[in-house]
Design a protein around this motif. Structure first.
Motif, mmCIF file in Angstrom:
data_model
loop_
_atom_site.group_PDB
_atom_site.id
_atom_site.type_symbol
_atom_site.label_atom_id
_atom_site.label_comp_id
_atom_site.label_asym_id
_atom_site.label_seq_id
_atom_site.Cartn_x
_atom_site.Cartn_y
_atom_site.Cartn_z
ATOM 1 N N GLU A 12 25.593 29.657 4.200
ATOM 2 C CA GLU A 12 26.838 29.948 4.902
ATOM 3 C C GLU A 12 27.072 29.025 6.093
ATOM 4 O OE1 GLU A 12 26.364 33.806 7.319
ATOM 5 O OE2 GLU A 12 24.616 33.714 5.985
ATOM 6 N N PHE A 62 31.337 25.981 4.104
ATOM 7 C CA PHE A 62 31.517 27.422 4.274
ATOM 8 C C PHE A 62 31.520 27.867 5.735
ATOM 9 C CE2 PHE A 62 28.936 26.716 0.372
ATOM 10 C CZ PHE A 62 29.923 27.023 -0.559
ATOM 11 N N THR A 97 32.307 31.498 7.910
ATOM 12 C CA THR A 97 31.243 32.159 8.675
ATOM 13 C C THR A 97 31.720 32.458 10.090
ATOM 14 O OG1 THR A 97 29.517 31.058 7.389
ATOM 15 C CG2 THR A 97 28.882 31.904 9.546
ATOM 16 N N ASN A 146 27.281 39.121 11.727
ATOM 17 C CA ASN A 146 28.459 38.844 10.907
ATOM 18 C C ASN A 146 28.841 40.077 10.104
ATOM 19 O OD1 ASN A 146 28.156 36.119 11.750
ATOM 20 N ND2 ASN A 146 29.059 35.429 9.840
ATOM 21 N N GLU A 150 30.213 41.192 6.456
ATOM 22 C CA GLU A 150 30.266 40.555 5.150
ATOM 23 C C GLU A 150 30.708 41.532 4.061
ATOM 24 O OE1 GLU A 150 26.705 38.444 4.250
ATOM 25 O OE2 GLU A 150 26.983 37.031 5.891
#
Length: 336
Positions: free
Chosen positions: A64, A69, A73, A97, A99
């Motif tokens: 990530e 990407f 992120t 994060n 997700e």
């Protein structure tokens, strides 16, 4: 005697200061308030330091951060900030994060290896696997503690604030204290004619025993009232912004009718569909009439906490009551 008195006094002062410090640490609501007032740095502030080239980890664990990407992120990132774990002098970064469609927490701690000049993953926890809720680092006396904001999966309600520490040796969460959220409602006299605080809590728990339906999270509920039939179907959701909810439709009941051609049978037909995002409902009989009482919100409301209370006359399909109900949250503390 003076020496004994002095020693006793010093011990007393030490005990009071120790207990005072301990009480502050265990006051999880103090840390919850601290998190609310804090502004955290984000991954965008550390991208030049912590990136695909500087992280020493398996490809799957650092993918990530790849240039293809990394923008995604950064959009998912809640914070990225320095922390200090007791017994560790190396630089450390804590990163959180969100997700997946459920917006699950994905928490990591990166530790800088001075010799390799690389960041290594020191600890990770995956909310999708139930390993953590939303976890925020908080500093107290040069040590980092972690405040976990735990929420109920179905209702998105705040369940508790948990004060955690992370051991340098065992690399595992240790719960120091917890404040469990308790909900209450100051209903007006008019609102009390249609709903009670107990009934609200039953709806929030998807407990429909008050309608004679037993079992957890009934998928489909059908009830008849007068010449109408109410059909509610449960929509399970993992989306972080919305709780699980019911779609509710009202049908006419099948009946025999007389027409020019004579007696005939008329199938049920849909009369009315309630707006989306209804969290619960009840059928109330009052003055010989049936009413559909339901609670719900709009898309900007993310939890079964504050909501609109609506009452529908099932005979005329007219709204006879519509008001906003605000919750009051208190906390029950536990220490470990």
């Amino acid at each position: 005697m003076k020496k004994i008195f002095l020693i006793a006094m010093l011990l007393s002062v030490f005990s009071v200061s120790f207990l005072s410090a301990k009480s502050v640490v265990l006051n999880v609501l103090y840390f919850a308030d601290l998190v609310k007032k804090s502004e955290y740095t984000t991954y965008a502030d550390f991208e030049s330091v912590l990136n695909y080239n500087t992280i020493d980890a398996a490809q799957s664990e650092k993918e990530e951060f790849h240039p293809d990407f990394v923008e995604f992120t950064k959009k998912q990132n809640l914070y990225c900030t320095p922390i200090h774990l007791d017994g560790i002098k190396d630089k450390m970064l804590s990163m959180m994060n969100l997700e997946g469609s459920g917006g699950f927490a994905y928490f990591r701690i990166f530790r800088f290896d001075k010799k390799a000049k690389k960041w290594k993953i020191y600890f990770s926890a995956n909310g999708a696997k139930g390993e953590c809720g939303l976890v925020y680092p908080v500093q107290y006396k040069k040590q980092t503690f972690f405040l976990e904001i735990a929420s109920d999966f179905d209702t998105k309600r705040l369940s508790s604030y948990n004060l955690l520490s992370l051991g340098a040796k065992e690399k595992a969460w240790s719960k120091l204290a917890s404040a469990r959220a308790l909900y209450s409602y100051d209903l007006t006299d008019e609102q009390k004619e249609w709903i009670t605080a107990e009934r609200i809590e039953q709806m929030a728990a998807f407990d429909y025993s008050f309608l004679g339906i037993y079992g957890d999270h009934p998928q489909k509920i059908e009830r008849e009232a007068g010449n109408k039939k109410i059909v509610a179907e449960l929509y399970w959701t993992s989306v972080v912004r919305l709780p699980s909810n019911y779609t509710i439709k009202i049908f006419s009941r099948p009946r025999e009718v007389f027409k020019n051609s004579g007696k005939t049978f008329e199938d049920e037909k849909e009369f009315f569909a309630l707006p989306e995002i209804q969290w619960g409902f009840d059928i109330v009989e009052k003055d010989g009439k049936s009413y559909l009482v339901y609670i719900g919100g709009e898309r900007e409301f993310s939890t079964i906490e504050d909501f609109w209370l609506t009452v529908l006359d099932l005979q005329t399909l007219e709204v006879v009551h519509h008001s906003f109900v605000k919750s009051k949250i208190t906390f029950e503390r536990e220490y470990f």
